[in-house]
Design an enzyme around this catalytic site. Structure first.
Site, short mmCIF file in Angstrom:
data_model
loop_
_atom_site.label_atom_id
_atom_site.label_comp_id
_atom_site.label_asym_id
_atom_site.label_seq_id
_atom_site.Cartn_x
_atom_site.Cartn_y
_atom_site.Cartn_z
N ARG A 177 54.90 36.54 40.93
CA ARG A 177 54.68 36.67 39.48
C ARG A 177 55.56 35.68 38.71
O ARG A 177 55.26 35.30 37.59
CB ARG A 177 55.01 38.09 39.00
CG ARG A 177 54.07 39.17 39.52
CD ARG A 177 54.32 40.45 38.76
NE ARG A 177 53.77 41.64 39.40
CZ ARG A 177 52.54 42.11 39.24
NH1 ARG A 177 51.69 41.46 38.47
NH2 ARG A 177 52.15 43.21 39.84
N GLU A 213 45.91 40.31 28.34
CA GLU A 213 45.72 40.43 29.79
C GLU A 213 46.03 39.09 30.47
O GLU A 213 45.85 38.04 29.87
CB GLU A 213 44.26 40.78 30.10
CG GLU A 213 44.01 42.23 30.37
CD GLU A 213 44.57 42.73 31.70
OE1 GLU A 213 45.50 42.13 32.25
OE2 GLU A 213 44.05 43.75 32.18
N ASP A 214 46.43 39.16 31.72
CA ASP A 214 46.59 37.91 32.47
C ASP A 214 45.23 37.38 32.91
O ASP A 214 44.97 36.19 32.85
CB ASP A 214 47.54 38.09 33.67
CG ASP A 214 47.17 39.27 34.56
OD1 ASP A 214 46.24 40.02 34.21
OD2 ASP A 214 47.82 39.44 35.60
N ASP A 227 50.13 38.36 40.75
CA ASP A 227 50.82 38.62 42.02
C ASP A 227 49.91 38.59 43.23
O ASP A 227 48.69 38.72 43.13
CB ASP A 227 51.50 39.99 41.97
CG ASP A 227 50.49 41.13 42.08
OD1 ASP A 227 49.52 41.15 41.28
OD2 ASP A 227 50.64 41.97 42.97
N LYS A 246 51.16 45.01 34.93
CA LYS A 246 52.36 44.24 34.68
C LYS A 246 52.04 42.78 34.43
O LYS A 246 52.86 42.01 33.93
CB LYS A 246 53.29 44.30 35.89
CG LYS A 246 53.67 45.65 36.36
CD LYS A 246 54.48 45.51 37.68
CE LYS A 246 54.40 46.81 38.41
NZ LYS A 246 54.48 46.70 39.85
N GLY A 247 50.87 42.36 34.87
CA GLY A 247 50.57 40.93 34.94
C GLY A 247 50.67 40.18 33.61
O GLY A 247 50.94 38.99 33.59
N ASP A 274 38.48 39.82 35.34
CA ASP A 274 37.84 39.61 36.64
C ASP A 274 36.48 40.31 36.60
O ASP A 274 35.53 39.78 36.01
CB ASP A 274 38.80 40.15 37.70
CG ASP A 274 38.41 39.80 39.13
OD1 ASP A 274 37.48 39.01 39.32
OD2 ASP A 274 39.03 40.32 40.06
N PHE A 315 41.76 33.16 44.63
CA PHE A 315 42.86 34.13 44.50
C PHE A 315 44.05 33.40 43.90
O PHE A 315 44.62 32.50 44.52
CB PHE A 315 43.22 34.70 45.87
CG PHE A 315 44.04 35.96 45.77
CD1 PHE A 315 43.47 37.19 46.02
CD2 PHE A 315 45.38 35.92 45.40
CE1 PHE A 315 44.21 38.36 45.91
CE2 PHE A 315 46.13 37.07 45.27
CZ PHE A 315 45.54 38.30 45.53
#
Ligand code: PRP
Length: 183
Positions: free
Chosen positions: A172, A106-107, A166, A40-41, A110, A159
């Site tokens: 979000r 994509e958000d 989120d 969802k990001g 990683d 983080f």
């Protein structure tokens, strides 16, 4: 949780998203594209990016869930977590990608496991081109070699929440990208 610290302001995000949109517009001049958001990001990034892309563009979304023992939110905050990189499709795309220009949105990149899996999955559908746009990139966490084609900001291993990202599904909707303190 109240002591979030702003890492990237809404103004800096807006400026950079505009630049990425201009880059995509230039690179795909005269062509049509599909902006394919990873739920969802990426939803917020995609909606802002799309308004800076001056092309014949459509949206689609793919929903994935990573396998692996996802820890509790508290321990994920402390030490992160690494999925196996194997992805279960929760929602597939709504259309054929054959011969289309696809930009996966994509958000954050990683470990790179999710995006590597998705690229392999989608390449099998024979798009004309497949590029990756990511607002954030944490290169220090990478487990598989992966470069985004359109990257907003490289960030340290913090983080982060906000602008689609989120912590236990919260935050979000923050307009800025913020750091959640690990202690
Ligand atoms: C996040 C992010 C990427 C993935 C990146 O998704 O949106 O999809 O993790 O991690 P990787 O490079 O280590 O594979 P998440 O599973 O948190 O889902 P969400 O987008 O619904 O928050």
């Amino acid at each position: 949780m109240t002591d979030l610290k702003v890492l990237i302001t809404r103004d800096a995000i807006a400026k950079r998203v505009g630049e990425l949109g201009a880059d995509i517009t230039k690179d795909f001049s005269g062509q049509s594209i599909i902006l394919l958001g990873v739920l969802k990001g990426a939803a917020i990034f995609l909606s802002d990016l799309a308004r800076h892309v001056k092309l014949d563009a459509t949206f689609d979304f793919i929903g994935v869930s990573s396998y692996g023992n996802r820890p509790s939110p508290a321990s994920e905050l402390k030490s992160g977590w690494d999925s196996t990189g194997e992805v279960r499709l929760l929602k597939d795309v709504d259309q054929s990608l054959k011969d289309k220009n696809v930009i996966l949105v994509e958000d954050i990149l990683d470990t790179g496991l999710t995006m590597t899996y998705l690229k392999k999955l989608l390449m099998a559908r024979q798009p004309r081109s497949l590029k990756v746009a990511a607002l954030l990139d944490k290169p220090s966490r990478r487990k598989l070699p992966l470069e985004g084609d359109y990257v907003g900001f490289k960030i340290p291993d913090e983080f982060v929440v906000g602008y689609g990202l989120d912590y236990a599904e919260k935050y979000r909707n923050l307009a800025d990208i913020c750091v959640v303190p690990r202690e």
